[in-house]
Design an enzyme around this catalytic site. Structure first.
Site, mmCIF file in Angstrom:
data_model
loop_
_atom_site.group_PDB
_atom_site.id
_atom_site.type_symbol
_atom_site.label_atom_id
_atom_site.label_comp_id
_atom_site.label_asym_id
_atom_site.label_seq_id
_atom_site.Cartn_x
_atom_site.Cartn_y
_atom_site.Cartn_z
ATOM 1 N N ASN A 16 73.156 22.196 86.320
ATOM 2 C CA ASN A 16 73.121 23.181 85.241
ATOM 3 C C ASN A 16 74.447 23.920 85.061
ATOM 4 O OD1 ASN A 16 72.091 24.316 87.849
ATOM 5 N ND2 ASN A 16 72.218 26.245 86.725
ATOM 6 N N HIS A 17 75.348 23.829 86.042
ATOM 7 C CA HIS A 17 76.669 24.460 85.903
ATOM 8 C C HIS A 17 77.739 23.450 85.481
ATOM 9 C CE1 HIS A 17 75.662 28.465 87.320
ATOM 10 N NE2 HIS A 17 74.980 27.930 88.329
ATOM 11 N N ASP A 63 74.887 20.423 97.365
ATOM 12 C CA ASP A 63 75.750 21.257 96.523
ATOM 13 C C ASP A 63 76.932 21.877 97.270
ATOM 14 O OD1 ASP A 63 72.999 21.065 95.632
ATOM 15 O OD2 ASP A 63 73.528 22.392 93.989
ATOM 16 N N GLU A 65 78.723 20.605 91.533
ATOM 17 C CA GLU A 65 78.658 21.452 90.342
ATOM 18 C C GLU A 65 79.000 22.915 90.618
ATOM 19 O OE1 GLU A 65 75.278 22.683 88.406
ATOM 20 O OE2 GLU A 65 74.479 23.627 90.203
ATOM 21 N N HIS A 116 68.290 17.535 90.042
ATOM 22 C CA HIS A 116 68.781 18.906 90.161
ATOM 23 C C HIS A 116 67.725 19.840 89.586
ATOM 24 C CE1 HIS A 116 72.298 21.423 90.993
ATOM 25 N NE2 HIS A 116 71.978 22.131 89.927
#
Length: 259
Positions: A65-66, A8, A37, A148
């Site tokens: 999730n973002h 990430d 992300e 993720h």
């Protein structure tokens, strides 16, 4: 076939060390995958940032999730097949959950999925991958999965679920690199979490002050990106081009000055 997989990327510090690493070392790899992300100020990604990452040599960008934190990404992700979001998002969501890229005469599939445990409500990633992997294998046996997810147990379960079916499965999201890299039976490279590319003297890539205060008082606060002790985290995986099985895996954990 040698893969570079980057954990990430958080904000500008993460982007800067990523670009520095790729400028010096991208020629050492056949295929590059970046989870981005959190690359736009720690939350989401923009088309401009995606283009910058692609221009530096990334073949595929994965999300999580973002994915939707920056609204301008909605039309862009529909137009850009190498920017993928978790496959178990609703079918009405923009974009795609996997892509197949042909490079140097070989087809590589990259799949993104998101966990359920301690995460926002989402369809089952196990069932989604069980359904799509056999279809992908009809076209290529070189398959890389970015899972993720929050829970270590869920990531380990997914690794065992996919062993022998994909070339590599690694976790993202926790921003904390694990030290359990291995090649599972059947030739699947595995790492519970690839870690974080960004400032490591904060909390998950964000500055300490706001995070600590939020734990103390429970009040909403605006996080800012940590710029201290910037490191790049990820892994290298070597895959047999004929069998699609992983042969080597190595973690990357380097300070900005070491890159």
């Amino acid at each position: 076939m040698k893969f570079l997989i980057i954990g990430d990327v958080v904000g500008e510090p993460g982007r800067n060390i990523l670009f520095k690493y790729l400028e010096k070392r991208k020629q050492n790899y056949d295929f590059i995958i970046v989870n981005a992300e959190n690359s736009a100020g720690g939350f989401g990604i923009t088309p401009k940032i995606a283009e910058q990452i692609f221009a530096r040599g990334a073949d595929v960008i994965t999300l999580g999730n973002h994915s939707w934190d920056k609204k301008e990404i909605y039309p862009y992700i529909n137009e850009t097949k190498n920017l993928i979001r978790p496959i178990n998002f609703t079918k009405e969501a923009p974009g795609n959950g996997y892509t197949i890229v042909e490079k140097n005469g070989k087809k590589v599939a990259v799949v993104n999925a998101q966990g359920k445990v301690f995460m926002p409500p989402i369809a089952c990633p196990f069932l989604a991958l069980d359904e799509i992997i056999p279809e992908i294998r009809k076209e290529t046996n070189i398959i890389i999965v970015d899972f993720h997810a929050e829970a270590t147990s869920e990531k380990q379960a997914m690794g065992w679920n996919l062993t022998g079916k994909v070339s590599a499965m690694y976790g993202t999201h926790t921003h904390t690199q694990t030290a359990d890299e291995k090649i599972l039976p059947g030739g699947t490279a595995y790492l519970t979490d690839a870690g974080m590319t960004g400032g490591h003297d904060g909390i998950l890539g964000m500055n300490k002050k706001e995070s600590i205060q939020r734990f103390k008082d429970g009040m909403p606060s605006r996080y800012s990106v940590c710029e201290e002790n910037v490191k790049i985290n990820g892994l290298e995986v070597e895959v047999n081009e004929n069998t699609g099985k992983a042969e080597k895996i190595r973690r990357i954990n380097m300070h900005y000055d070491e890159v």
